[in-house]
Every structure is written in structure tokens, then in C-alpha cells.
Motif scaffolding. Structure first.
Motif, mmCIF file in Angstrom:
data_model
loop_
_atom_site.group_PDB
_atom_site.id
_atom_site.type_symbol
_atom_site.label_atom_id
_atom_site.label_comp_id
_atom_site.label_asym_id
_atom_site.label_seq_id
_atom_site.Cartn_x
_atom_site.Cartn_y
_atom_site.Cartn_z
ATOM 1 N N ALA A 1 -18.603 -2.606 -38.436
ATOM 2 C CA ALA A 1 -18.140 -1.931 -37.232
ATOM 3 C C ALA A 1 -16.687 -2.265 -36.968
ATOM 4 O O ALA A 1 -16.236 -3.387 -37.209
ATOM 5 C CB ALA A 1 -18.996 -2.337 -36.051
ATOM 6 N N SER A 2 -15.976 -1.293 -36.450
ATOM 7 C CA SER A 2 -14.604 -1.512 -36.006
ATOM 8 C C SER A 2 -14.407 -0.832 -34.661
ATOM 9 O O SER A 2 -15.167 0.056 -34.293
ATOM 10 C CB SER A 2 -13.603 -0.963 -37.023
ATOM 11 O OG SER A 2 -13.784 0.414 -37.216
ATOM 12 N N GLY A 3 -13.397 -1.283 -33.962
ATOM 13 C CA GLY A 3 -13.185 -0.763 -32.619
ATOM 14 C C GLY A 3 -13.740 -1.755 -31.621
ATOM 15 O O GLY A 3 -13.412 -2.927 -31.662
ATOM 16 N N ASN B 1 -22.529 -10.992 -35.372
ATOM 17 C CA ASN B 1 -21.522 -10.458 -34.453
ATOM 18 C C ASN B 1 -20.135 -11.026 -34.737
ATOM 19 O O ASN B 1 -19.129 -10.393 -34.411
ATOM 20 C CB ASN B 1 -21.934 -10.731 -33.016
ATOM 21 C CG ASN B 1 -23.090 -9.862 -32.571
ATOM 22 O OD1 ASN B 1 -23.380 -8.822 -33.167
ATOM 23 N ND2 ASN B 1 -23.776 -10.289 -31.518
ATOM 24 N N THR B 2 -20.073 -12.199 -35.346
ATOM 25 C CA THR B 2 -18.761 -12.781 -35.666
ATOM 26 C C THR B 2 -18.075 -11.984 -36.767
ATOM 27 O O THR B 2 -16.846 -11.988 -36.868
ATOM 28 C CB THR B 2 -18.884 -14.240 -36.097
ATOM 29 O OG1 THR B 2 -19.607 -14.309 -37.325
ATOM 30 C CG2 THR B 2 -19.602 -15.066 -35.036
ATOM 31 N N LYS B 3 -18.880 -11.309 -37.589
ATOM 32 C CA LYS B 3 -18.336 -10.461 -38.656
ATOM 33 C C LYS B 3 -18.402 -8.980 -38.302
ATOM 34 O O LYS B 3 -18.056 -8.134 -39.132
ATOM 35 C CB LYS B 3 -19.093 -10.712 -39.962
ATOM 36 C CG LYS B 3 -18.951 -12.126 -40.499
ATOM 37 C CD LYS B 3 -19.687 -12.283 -41.815
ATOM 38 C CE LYS B 3 -19.501 -13.690 -42.389
ATOM 39 N NZ LYS B 3 -20.230 -13.874 -43.659
#
Length: 128
Positions: free
Chosen positions: A24-26, A74-76
């Protein structure tokens, strides 16, 4: 808003394993409940699995329960779908999807309309 990109699909023999990834990005991934759906040729897109924003709660379709595992880091900013004991009927395009975490796990989480963002999909083919 979040952008989702799946990877890890491919061709595997029945009984084999694959791990799908969704990067994911954003917006940060912890803002979302994450899910996986799949769509086989000529069929509607169907729910596979979902995981809470924290990773503590998971839900599965009966057809994959005990064989697939959804988890997240979530850290990645990444969510995964570990698929074991694959069957030919698992052949489909697999889609990663995100649902605003405030929606929780009401009944709509098993429907495509319950999600806000989608990846482009990755093909999984299981040969017999």
C-alpha cells in the motif's frame, strides 16, 4: 486515499503453496481493514479473507478456512495472503482491497461494495 499493488501470483500444482503480497502507498495501512477477494472466469468476485487494522481479528470464507492465512505488517504497509494446500478451484484473479476501519466488521465486509479501494489483481493458477 490508498493505492494497492498485488504481487506473488503464479502457476502452482495442486497441493502447493503461494504467498500473495499487497503493498500500500498513500495513506497509512493501519487506517484500513484489509481484505482479499478473488474472481474466477465467468464467476462473480467473491470474498476470501479479511483482517482487522491491528491484525488481531481475521475472517475467512468457508472454502479457504484452514488453508489460507491473512496477516499484515503495518510497519511495511503490506498485507499478505498465505495460501497452502491449493486446489484447482482456487484458480482466479486475486484482488487486495481496503475498507475504512471505522466501518468495522458489519455484514458488508464480505461484499465487494463494502470496500473502498482495490488493487489491479494478480493471477493464481492451480494445475491438477
Amino acid at each position: 486515499q490508498v493505492q494497492l499493488v498485488e504481487s506473488g501470483g503464479g502457476l502452482v500444482q495442486a497441493g502447493g503453496s503461494l504467498r500473495l503480497s499487497c503493498a500500500a502507498s498513500g495513506r497509512t495501512l493501519s487506517s484500513y481493514i484489509m481484505g482479499w477477494f478473488r474472481q474466477a472466469p465467468g464467476k462473480e468476485r467473491e470474498f476470501v479473507a479479511a483482517v482487522s487494522w491491528s491484525g488481531i481479528s481475521t475472517y475467512y470464507a468457508n472454502s479457504v478456512k484452514g488453508r489460507f492465512t491473512i496477516y499484515r505488517d503495518n510497519t511495511k504497509n503490506t498485507v499478505y495472503l498465505q495460501m497452502n494446500s491449493l486446489k484447482p478451484e482456487d484458480t482466479a484473479v486475486y484482488y487486495c482491497t481496503a475498507r475504512e476501519r471505522e466501518k468495522g466488521f458489519s455484514g458488508s465486509y464480505v461484499y465487494t461494495g463494502g470496500y473502498d479501494y482495490w488493487g489491479q489483481g494478480t493471477q493464481v493458477t492451480v494445475s491438477s
